[in-house]
Each structure stands twice: as C-alpha cells, then as structure tokens.
Design a protein around this motif. Structure first.
Motif, PDB file in Angstrom:
ATOM      1  N   GLN A 304      -4.743 -92.022   5.540  1.00  0.00           N
ATOM      2  CA  GLN A 304      -3.931 -91.628   4.386  1.00  0.00           C
ATOM      3  C   GLN A 304      -2.478 -91.530   4.820  1.00  0.00           C
ATOM      4  O   GLN A 304      -2.174 -90.981   5.896  1.00  0.00           O
ATOM      5  CB  GLN A 304      -4.410 -90.280   3.837  1.00  0.00           C
ATOM      6  N   ASP A 305      -1.576 -92.053   4.013  1.00  0.00           N
ATOM      7  CA  ASP A 305      -0.140 -91.963   4.278  1.00  0.00           C
ATOM      8  C   ASP A 305       0.232 -92.475   5.669  1.00  0.00           C
ATOM      9  O   ASP A 305       1.103 -91.913   6.345  1.00  0.00           O
ATOM     10  CB  ASP A 305       0.348 -90.515   4.126  1.00  0.00           C
ATOM     11  N   GLY A 306      -0.443 -93.528   6.108  1.00  0.00           N
ATOM     12  CA  GLY A 306      -0.131 -94.107   7.404  1.00  0.00           C
ATOM     13  C   GLY A 306      -0.544 -93.272   8.589  1.00  0.00           C
ATOM     14  O   GLY A 306      -0.037 -93.469   9.707  1.00  0.00           O
ATOM     15  N   LEU A 489       8.617 -98.586  20.953  1.00  0.00           N
ATOM     16  CA  LEU A 489       7.674 -97.673  20.310  1.00  0.00           C
ATOM     17  C   LEU A 489       8.327 -96.746  19.299  1.00  0.00           C
ATOM     18  O   LEU A 489       7.629 -96.013  18.593  1.00  0.00           O
ATOM     19  CB  LEU A 489       6.964 -96.822  21.366  1.00  0.00           C
ATOM     20  N   ARG A 490       9.645 -96.783  19.191  1.00  0.00           N
ATOM     21  CA  ARG A 490      10.350 -95.731  18.464  1.00  0.00           C
ATOM     22  C   ARG A 490      10.041 -95.713  16.968  1.00  0.00           C
ATOM     23  O   ARG A 490       9.741 -94.667  16.394  1.00  0.00           O
ATOM     24  CB  ARG A 490      11.861 -95.877  18.672  1.00  0.00           C
ATOM     25  N   THR A 491      10.146 -96.844  16.300  1.00  0.00           N
ATOM     26  CA  THR A 491      10.025 -96.884  14.848  1.00  0.00           C
ATOM     27  C   THR A 491       9.015 -97.938  14.411  1.00  0.00           C
ATOM     28  O   THR A 491       8.575 -98.774  15.203  1.00  0.00           O
ATOM     29  CB  THR A 491      11.379 -97.219  14.198  1.00  0.00           C
ATOM     30  N   ARG A 492       8.687 -97.924  13.140  1.00  0.00           N
ATOM     31  CA  ARG A 492       7.795 -98.940  12.592  1.00  0.00           C
ATOM     32  C   ARG A 492       8.376-100.325  12.787  1.00  0.00           C
ATOM     33  O   ARG A 492       7.672-101.261  13.207  1.00  0.00           O
ATOM     34  CB  ARG A 492       7.555 -98.676  11.104  1.00  0.00           C
ATOM     35  N   SER A 511      -0.564-109.488   8.036  1.00  0.00           N
ATOM     36  CA  SER A 511       0.616-108.657   8.269  1.00  0.00           C
ATOM     37  C   SER A 511       0.249-107.183   8.173  1.00  0.00           C
ATOM     38  O   SER A 511      -0.827-106.806   7.699  1.00  0.00           O
ATOM     39  CB  SER A 511       1.713-108.991   7.254  1.00  0.00           C
ATOM     40  N   TYR A 512       1.176-106.376   8.617  1.00  0.00           N
ATOM     41  CA  TYR A 512       1.034-104.921   8.551  1.00  0.00           C
ATOM     42  C   TYR A 512       0.905-104.466   7.105  1.00  0.00           C
ATOM     43  O   TYR A 512       1.669-104.858   6.242  1.00  0.00           O
ATOM     44  CB  TYR A 512       2.257-104.284   9.213  1.00  0.00           C
ATOM     45  N   GLN A 513      -0.112-103.635   6.838  1.00  0.00           N
ATOM     46  CA  GLN A 513      -0.394-103.173   5.482  1.00  0.00           C
ATOM     47  C   GLN A 513      -0.306-101.648   5.352  1.00  0.00           C
ATOM     48  O   GLN A 513      -0.938-101.055   4.487  1.00  0.00           O
ATOM     49  CB  GLN A 513      -1.783-103.647   5.054  1.00  0.00           C
ATOM     50  N   GLY A 514       0.475-101.022   6.239  1.00  0.00           N
ATOM     51  CA  GLY A 514       0.657 -99.577   6.157  1.00  0.00           C
ATOM     52  C   GLY A 514      -0.325 -98.767   6.965  1.00  0.00           C
ATOM     53  O   GLY A 514      -0.362 -97.534   6.855  1.00  0.00           O
TER      54      GLY A 514
END
Length: 611
Positions: A304-306, A489-492, A511-514
C-alpha cells in the motif's frame, strides 16, 4: 523407535503422534555403471551411509564429492503390530533429484524434484506383515544429473569442485524419511489456514480422503491454553471449508493490534489447532479415525502506498541472506538446534528476517521462524539455463512448495527467480519474459496472501516489489564508488535510472508501477583472518569489517524510498568468506555491534511518508 540423526518430527505443521523415523544407517552404493545393471532385485550394496545426510557430506560417513549421478539406498524395517489394519504411508522430506522407491522389491512410485516432500501408500507391499520379526526391505534408486544445467539446482555446482558462488552438490536423500499409519476408511490429507486479519477470523480448508459418509470433523483452536473454538461438523464434501471468529474484533480491537493476538517478529503469537476425524464403531461409540496437530499465526502482508505493510502498518525489513549450508552436512542441518542457533544469532544482530537463498527451507527451519518471530522470503533452487524442460520442472516444484509451506506465518514473500538465473536472455527473449510473468501469476493463483517478486535483482517483468541487487559500494578506500552507491539509492528517480550491475531494473516493455523498493542483495564484505577466500570487498581486521558494514547500512538508511534491505550474508560458505558468521557459526565481531549499526534510525518512516 529413536534415531541419533534428526529425531524430531519432520512435519511440524501437520503432526501425527504415531510415526516411525527411518533415519540412521542404511546400505548404499554408487551405481556408476550402465543403468540396466542396477535393478531392485540385483543391486549389490558395498558400503553404508548415515541418512539423512547426502554422500558428499562428512556426516554421511562417506564424504566423496566427485561425480556419482546414480546411487541406491537400502534398509530393513519392521512395522509396529498395533498398525495392523491401517494404511501405512512412507514419507520423504526431500530427495535430490529423481527417485524410484521399492518396498519388498515391489515398485511403489517415483518423484522428481530435489527440494520438496512426497509420500507413498505402501500398505499392499507390506502384505499384512506387521509386528516384531516381520522384516521388510526399502530400496531407493536416485538419479541426480550433476552436469545438467536445466534442472533446478540452485547453488549446487555442475563442475566437480566448488568455486566462486557455487557450492558442493547434494545428491539423494537429504531430509528425514519416516512411516506413519492412517485409518483405511478415511483420514485427513491436508489443512490450509488463511487468516482474515481485518476481521479477526481464520479460514480453514480441510482436504479429506476416503469414505466420509457419516463422518465428522472436530476442530479445536486454542491460544496460550485457552480454547477459543470447539466445533464438530458432519461431513458431506471432502473439500470442506470453514471460517471461525477467533474473538470479538470490535471489543478486542486495541489488544488485537497490540501484543496479544497477532503474529510479527516482535510478537510471534501462534494459535494451536487440533483436528480430529470421527466415526462411530459398531456399538455406536465415538471412534477416532485420524488426529492432526497444527498451528497458525494471525497476520497480514500487503502492499500500500509504495510500502510493504505487516498487519496494516508499514514495516521495514532488515533481512540477511541465508544459503542454508553447514560445513559437515551441506544442505542438511546437523541438528534441529542448528536452525534455532541461526535464527537466534540473526536476531541478536538486529535482523528481523532472512532471504532463504536458492533453496527451499526445511520445514523445521520454518517452524522455528514461526515460533521465534523471524520473517522468511521463500525461494527455490533455479536452473542456470532456460529450457522448456526446466520451466516445467520449476513450475511443478512451486506447486509442491506452496502446498507444503502455505501455512507458515513467517513466510511473507515468494521469490521464484533470482538474477535472471534460468532466464539468462530475459532482457531480449519474449519467451523468457512470458515465463517470468507466468510463474508470477501461477504463484498468485495458488497463494493470494503474499507478495511475489518476478525476478529478484534486475530485469523484472510484473512484480509486487522492486527488488534491487547492488555490490558497487566499494571498499573503504574507494570513496567515489561509495558515493555513487549512496546517490543511486537516494530517490525513486535515482534508483530507476541506475544500472548497478549493468542491467536494467525492468525488461523492455515493462516499467515501474509504484511497487515498494528494496535492496535485496548488498554487502558481501569478505573477512576471515584465518583462511583464504573471497568477498565482494575485503576487510583486513574486525575494526575494518565493522567500519565497512556501517558504511553500507548508512547508505541504505540515507535512502528516502527503500523499504528494507537484505545483507549478503549470514555465514561463510566454503570458499565464500563474506559472512557475518564463520561457517561454523562463530560471530566475526560481537553480535551487539552489528545490532547497534542495524538499529540506527532510517528515514523510510511513517513520519517521512506522512502516513
């Protein structure tokens, strides 16, 4: 009957009181000649082996590590007289890789797959001979193709001598063998527990066998000796499903989310279950046909919420990679206490779980993880190349893995593929991408309660967790490499733009889906002042080892988005000297010093996310 080798009951999620352990000294031979020369009637045994240890291990009494792809086992046994009139089951914890089983030289059946349990009904082969002096023979023929890279082999090397990240092979019987009786009329085949955490309920699926007409099943659920549920149901369907309220959810809400009712590493609360299959005898008196003891934990894992949530709250996972090898016994723990020791030491170092790497965990390890509060990422052994045969074999093993291990609350994630092993061209081969998607969806079809990772490390397709591997942190004298590790590693955005192992995180078209980010392999600092070996970096002293470990953990905790990490690794294994413990489980530095580093504040918090 008792045995000095692994005497504990081997299936702790499905316990019967009557059983006969067949571990111990068996006759044994290498069947290195033409296969047709070795049959159940003609095979000659020229040595002995200590079961359940594989012949490559020292504890087997043999300790030969060369190629022997076909082996035979033999032992005699007697069946207790009081089992007369019952159905007798022969159980194997695990046999690597293909086996054929004979009782009294009568073919009973076969099994393929090196890491999961199976059983045979041997009643007819016993021909009614029960009691003292009625001797029966058991023979097991095993084929384990040492050089075949298509079969799920995990860390077992296809070359003769172990090297790099590859270890000594395991051939043949490597978990407990045992007999147990069940009633001929009807018995319990399986129980499946599915917690409904949000409503304080447990769903139980009963799988029953035999003539169920007029039979009843009694279920008793208790918590710390207090009976919560006691119910008897008349059977009409062999696939009975039933849900039970464990308590008044609204009245007990505060305690339910606190210390009293739920399972977590901090509060590993378990519910005991007794299931009894009942009938009436000729006089109308109640008769017990079968009785099984089990347990479950009330917990929930969801995304939930990443973030990964445990019991509806964000949960930061601090895992350690566990290869499950011992110096003298390879993939078989020498004793049940060795599982306890590994978990205890990991928890002392501040880890709340492990990733059981490239093997299927022994049920006894999972039992202690349940009891002691230790998260487990359930994995499998992978082939090293792609083939249709390998895809079929791996898929078949996952059906057996989930059937056996579904009930363990400690297991919180499934990992069917690691670092593109078995799918080496997944980045460009649509067939291999289809397999990654297929195994992801197959596992979800079998188990809706846990996240699944499509390809742990990189080149993911559909996945519930974005699982990243990176060993580019460098040594203490490589500050620029370390800084790049920190920044990646710092941010998305920095994670998605990184290629720490020269691999894209997602396959083309995906791709990245959250999904949550986790660094699921890192570290691997090599340190052993008394032996040669390797690690991804190397420390020359205990002080240097701690300094490098702290650098890695601080980089992880500096990340604004990581939901956790998995450090490589718990113990040294053969030529790998990158464990926090030596191969014989001695801490390289005091455990409390690792715990102090792991216990530092990390920014992936409720406050940071505004939850």
């Amino acid at each position: 009957m008792t045995t000095r080798h692994r005497p504990e009951y081997p299936r702790p999620q499905f316990v019967r009181q009557e059983w006969l352990n067949l571990n111990g000294t068996w006759d044994f031979t290498f069947a290195d000649g033409p296969e047709e020369e070795f049959t159940a009637e003609t095979v000659v045994f020229d040595r002995q082996i200590e079961v359940p240890f594989c012949f490559q291990s020292k504890l087997s009494g043999i300790g030969e590590t060369g190629y022997h792809d076909r082996v035979w086992y033999h032992r005699e046994f007697e069946v207790p007289a009081e089992w007369q009139g019952q159905q007798v089951l022969l159980n194997f914890g695990a046999v690597d890789y293909r086996c054929r089983v004979y009782v009294n030289d009568r073919y009973i059946g076969n099994h393929t797959g090196g890491h999961t349990s199976f059983a045979f009904d041997i009643t007819e082969a016993l021909a009614g001979s029960f009691g003292a002096g009625k001797v029966h023979t058991l023979k097991v023929a095993v084929t384990d193709p040492s050089k075949d890279e298509r079969i799920p082999r995990g860390k077992q090397y296809w070359q003769e001598a172990s090297a790099a990240i590859w270890y000594t092979r395991t051939t043949g019987i490597w978990q407990t063998v045992w007999l147990e009786p069940v009633a001929k009329d009807a018995h319990i085949e399986d129980l499946r527990f599915t917690p409904d955490f949000d409503h304080g309920m447990i769903g139980i699926r009963y799988r029953l066998a035999g003539d169920l007409s007029g039979k009843r099943v009694k279920t008793v659920i208790s918590y710390q000796g207090q009976v919560l549920v006691e119910e008897v149901q008349t059977l009409h369907d062999p696939h009975l499903k039933k849900s039970f309220y464990l308590f008044n959810y609204e009245a007990d809400r505060s305690d339910f989310h606190g210390q009293g009712w739920t399972w977590s590493p901090e509060t590993p609360n378990l519910y005991d279950v007794e299931v009894t299959l009942l009938d009436r005898d000729a006089t109308g008196q109640e008769a017990v046909l079968d009785h099984v003891g089990s347990y479950f934990g009330l917990r929930k894992v969801h995304i939930q919420d990443g973030m990964v949530h445990l019991n509806n709250r964000p949960y930061y996972q601090k895992l350690v990679l566990d290869q499950g090898y011992w110096p003298d016994s390879l993939m078989t723990a020498p004793t049940d206490d060795d599982f306890v020791k590994d978990i205890r030491l990991a928890k002392e170092m501040g880890f709340n779980g492990c990733r059981k790497h490239q093997t299927v965990a022994d049920p006894r390890f999972l039992y202690w993880a349940d009891r002691m509060g230790f998260l487990v990422w359930g994995e499998c052994a992978a082939p090293s190349v792609f083939s249709e045969e390998g895809a079929e074999a791996l898929t078949a093993e996952w059906f057996e893995i989930i059937r056996r291990d579904y009930n363990h609350p400690a297991i919180v994630t499934w990992v069917p593929i690691n670092e593109s092993w078995g799918v080496p061209e997944i980045a460009v081969d649509r067939q291999q991408q289809h397999f990654s998607q297929a195994i992801y969806h197959t596992i979800h079809a079998l188990d809706t309660t846990r996240p699944v990772i499509s390809n742990d490390g990189w080149e993911m397709t559909e996945t519930d967790i974005s699982a990243i591997h990176s060993y580019i942190h460098g040594a203490s004298d490589q500050p620029e490499m370390y800084q790049a590790f920190v920044e990646d590693l710092r941010t998305r955005e920095s994670i998605l733009g990184s290629e720490p192992n020269r691999r894209k995180l997602y396959c083309p078209g995906f791709s990245y889906q959250g999904e949550p980010f986790m660094l699921t392999e890192c570290g691997g600092i090599g340190y052993d002042p008394n032996a040669e070996g390797w690690g991804y970096t190397r420390a020359e002293s205990a002080e240097g080892f701690l300094k490098d470990y702290e650098r890695i953990v601080k980089a992880i905790y500096h990340s604004e988005v990581l939901n956790g990490f998995c450090y490589t690794q718990l113990t040294d294994v053969e030529q790998e000297k990158n464990g926090l413990l030596t191969a014989d489980r001695q801490p390289k530095v005091p455990t409390e010093q690792i715990a102090a580093i792991n216990g530092q504040w990390h920014p992936m918090t409720i406050k940071k996310r505004g939850v």
